[in-house]
Motif scaffolding. Structure first.
Motif, mmCIF file in Angstrom:
data_model
loop_
_atom_site.group_PDB
_atom_site.id
_atom_site.type_symbol
_atom_site.label_atom_id
_atom_site.label_comp_id
_atom_site.label_asym_id
_atom_site.label_seq_id
_atom_site.Cartn_x
_atom_site.Cartn_y
_atom_site.Cartn_z
ATOM 1 N N MET A 222 0.829 -1.209 0.000
ATOM 2 C CA MET A 222 0.000 0.000 0.000
ATOM 3 C C MET A 222 0.861 1.257 0.000
ATOM 4 N N ARG A 223 1.879 1.302 0.834
ATOM 5 C CA ARG A 223 2.748 2.484 0.894
ATOM 6 C C ARG A 223 3.495 2.678 -0.426
ATOM 7 N N HIS A 224 3.888 1.567 -1.043
ATOM 8 C CA HIS A 224 4.573 1.666 -2.330
ATOM 9 C C HIS A 224 3.647 2.275 -3.382
ATOM 10 N N ILE A 225 2.401 1.814 -3.436
ATOM 11 C CA ILE A 225 1.463 2.341 -4.429
ATOM 12 C C ILE A 225 1.169 3.814 -4.155
ATOM 13 N N LEU A 226 0.924 4.167 -2.910
ATOM 14 C CA LEU A 226 0.630 5.563 -2.589
ATOM 15 C C LEU A 226 1.795 6.481 -2.939
ATOM 16 N N ALA A 227 3.017 5.979 -2.793
ATOM 17 C CA ALA A 227 4.200 6.801 -3.058
ATOM 18 C C ALA A 227 4.518 6.918 -4.537
ATOM 19 N N THR A 228 4.064 5.956 -5.346
ATOM 20 C CA THR A 228 4.493 5.915 -6.753
ATOM 21 C C THR A 228 3.361 6.074 -7.760
ATOM 22 N N CYS A 229 2.115 6.105 -7.320
ATOM 23 C CA CYS A 229 1.005 6.076 -8.282
ATOM 24 C C CYS A 229 0.915 7.352 -9.109
ATOM 25 N N GLY A 230 1.394 8.471 -8.597
ATOM 26 C CA GLY A 230 1.418 9.692 -9.386
ATOM 27 C C GLY A 230 0.110 10.456 -9.439
ATOM 28 N N THR A 231 -0.852 10.097 -8.592
ATOM 29 C CA THR A 231 -2.117 10.831 -8.533
ATOM 30 C C THR A 231 -2.346 11.312 -7.103
ATOM 31 N N PRO A 232 -3.016 12.449 -6.938
ATOM 32 C CA PRO A 232 -3.231 12.959 -5.581
ATOM 33 C C PRO A 232 -4.233 12.151 -4.772
ATOM 34 N N THR A 233 -5.142 11.475 -5.456
ATOM 35 C CA THR A 233 -6.219 10.752 -4.773
ATOM 36 C C THR A 233 -6.140 9.265 -5.085
ATOM 37 N N SER A 234 -6.404 8.448 -4.077
ATOM 38 C CA SER A 234 -6.522 7.005 -4.262
ATOM 39 C C SER A 234 -7.848 6.550 -3.672
ATOM 40 N N VAL A 235 -8.460 5.558 -4.302
ATOM 41 C CA VAL A 235 -9.757 5.059 -3.851
ATOM 42 C C VAL A 235 -9.703 3.539 -3.773
ATOM 43 N N LEU A 236 -10.546 2.980 -2.912
ATOM 44 C CA LEU A 236 -10.648 1.523 -2.806
ATOM 45 C C LEU A 236 -11.944 1.167 -2.106
ATOM 46 N N THR A 237 -12.330 -0.102 -2.225
ATOM 47 C CA THR A 237 -13.396 -0.664 -1.409
ATOM 48 C C THR A 237 -12.751 -1.629 -0.436
ATOM 49 N N ALA A 238 -13.168 -1.573 0.809
ATOM 50 C CA ALA A 238 -12.442 -2.269 1.876
ATOM 51 C C ALA A 238 -13.207 -3.470 2.408
ATOM 52 N N THR A 239 -12.491 -4.547 2.634
ATOM 53 C CA THR A 239 -13.045 -5.649 3.410
ATOM 54 C C THR A 239 -12.919 -5.295 4.892
ATOM 55 N N ALA A 240 -13.656 -5.998 5.725
ATOM 56 C CA ALA A 240 -13.552 -5.762 7.169
ATOM 57 C C ALA A 240 -12.136 -6.047 7.656
ATOM 58 N N TYR A 241 -11.488 -7.031 7.043
ATOM 59 C CA TYR A 241 -10.125 -7.394 7.443
ATOM 60 C C TYR A 241 -9.131 -6.290 7.079
ATOM 61 N N GLY A 242 -9.304 -5.669 5.899
ATOM 62 C CA GLY A 242 -8.335 -4.680 5.445
ATOM 63 C C GLY A 242 -8.584 -3.274 5.938
ATOM 64 N N ARG A 243 -9.800 -2.972 6.379
ATOM 65 C CA ARG A 243 -10.139 -1.586 6.724
ATOM 66 C C ARG A 243 -9.225 -0.978 7.787
ATOM 67 N N PRO A 244 -8.876 -1.674 8.873
ATOM 68 C CA PRO A 244 -7.988 -1.038 9.866
ATOM 69 C C PRO A 244 -6.659 -0.586 9.268
ATOM 70 N N LEU A 245 -6.084 -1.380 8.358
ATOM 71 C CA LEU A 245 -4.834 -0.976 7.703
ATOM 72 C C LEU A 245 -5.057 0.296 6.893
ATOM 73 N N TYR A 246 -6.121 0.343 6.122
ATOM 74 C CA TYR A 246 -6.357 1.506 5.281
ATOM 75 C C TYR A 246 -6.582 2.768 6.120
#
Length: 276
Positions: A87-111
């Motif tokens: 996740m940190r790699h994508i946020l640092a390299t994606c080149g866009t100011p905004t990122s979006v996703l749909t979260a599972t209950a398992y992944g939401r705390p990380l996000y």
């Protein structure tokens, strides 16, 4: 133990499917092919030499937003920070100011720890209704891509022209367009993966147009169907339930960075949860 991130290519699709199966997800070949063609698939190769330890996908929409999806860690490599690493790699390299996703209950705390905030929810419906054509829409052709992309940009807030073109010309079962005296009122598409027809994306000027578009897709494509509706679209949700769709589960829609300048009231169906 050191983990390194690699960019995967479509020849390695089976590695992603194997990892998905490791977490009791289905293989979804057609969806993976679309993910590879429209986005960038990142993987962490397992140190034991057995496939992938983790993976994630970034699908960029112009210079505005990136959809992040398929963030999965192999069961035997859990709790080693691989999801956060990707996740940190994508946020640092994606080149866009905004990122979006749909979260599972398992992944939401990380996000949430990474700064994502919920800004709505989507409910996933399944059903096999029967419908006749309304006569209010027409079949779209590749020549309609400019119109479809423009309607989608206004509704979504970022350009998804590339993936819409893939669906319209290579992956989709068909698109419909609704038109009025002053031009196009909306569109909807359908594509099939894992034995199910997903009715989306759908963009319209209001619920009546959206219902006509989705009805005509049901009339012209094979079932069973999957329909992913924002919880704010109460009229279309009520129509879908009356037609025979049943809600299976819901997920929050999360956003990182500046809020998209979208028009959520015009969004009536997702491309798929994996595409934001």
């Amino acid at each position: 133990m050191r983990f390194e991130i690699s960019v995967l290519d479509e020849s390695e699709i089976s590695l992603c499917q194997d990892l998905a199966e490791d977490r009791n997800w289905t293989r979804e070949e057609e969806k993976w092919r679309l993910l590879f063609r429209a986005g960038t698939v990142f993987g962490v190769r397992a140190p034991d030499g057995d496939g992938l330890a983790a993976m994630a996908v970034a699908t960029r929409y112009g210079d505005t937003a990136t959809a992040i999806s398929m963030v999965v860690t192999a069961a035997r490599y859990e709790r080693r920070g691989l999801g956060a690493l990707l996740m940190r790699h994508i946020l640092a390299t994606c080149g866009t100011p905004t990122s979006v996703l749909t979260a599972t209950a398992y992944g939401r705390p990380l996000y949430e720890r990474l700064g994502f905030a919920a800004r709505g929810a989507v409910t996933v419906f399944f059903g096999e209704p029967v419908a006749g054509e309304t006569g209010l829409t027409r079949a779209a052709t590749p020549d309609d891509l400019d119109t479809i992309a423009a309607l989608d940009l206004e509704a979504f807030g970022a350009s998804r022209r590339e993936i819409l073109g893939e669906l319209l010309t290579r992956h989709g079962l068909g698109f419909r367009i609704a038109e009025g005296p002053t031009g196009a009122l909306g569109f909807a598409g359908a594509w099939r993966y894992d034995g199910i027809t997903l009715l989306g994306p759908a963009v319209a000027d209001g619920p009546e147009t959206a219902i006509a578009l989705i009805t005509d897709l049901i009339a012209t494509t094979p079932g069973p169907y999957r329909l992913e509706l924002g919880d704010h679209q109460t009229e279309v949700v009520a129509w879908a339930e009356k037609l025979g769709f049943a809600a299976r589960f819901g997920v929050p829609v999360m956003e990182h960075g500046p809020a998209l300048r979208d028009r959520r009231e015009r969004q009536f169906g997702t491309i798929a949860l994996a595409f934001g």
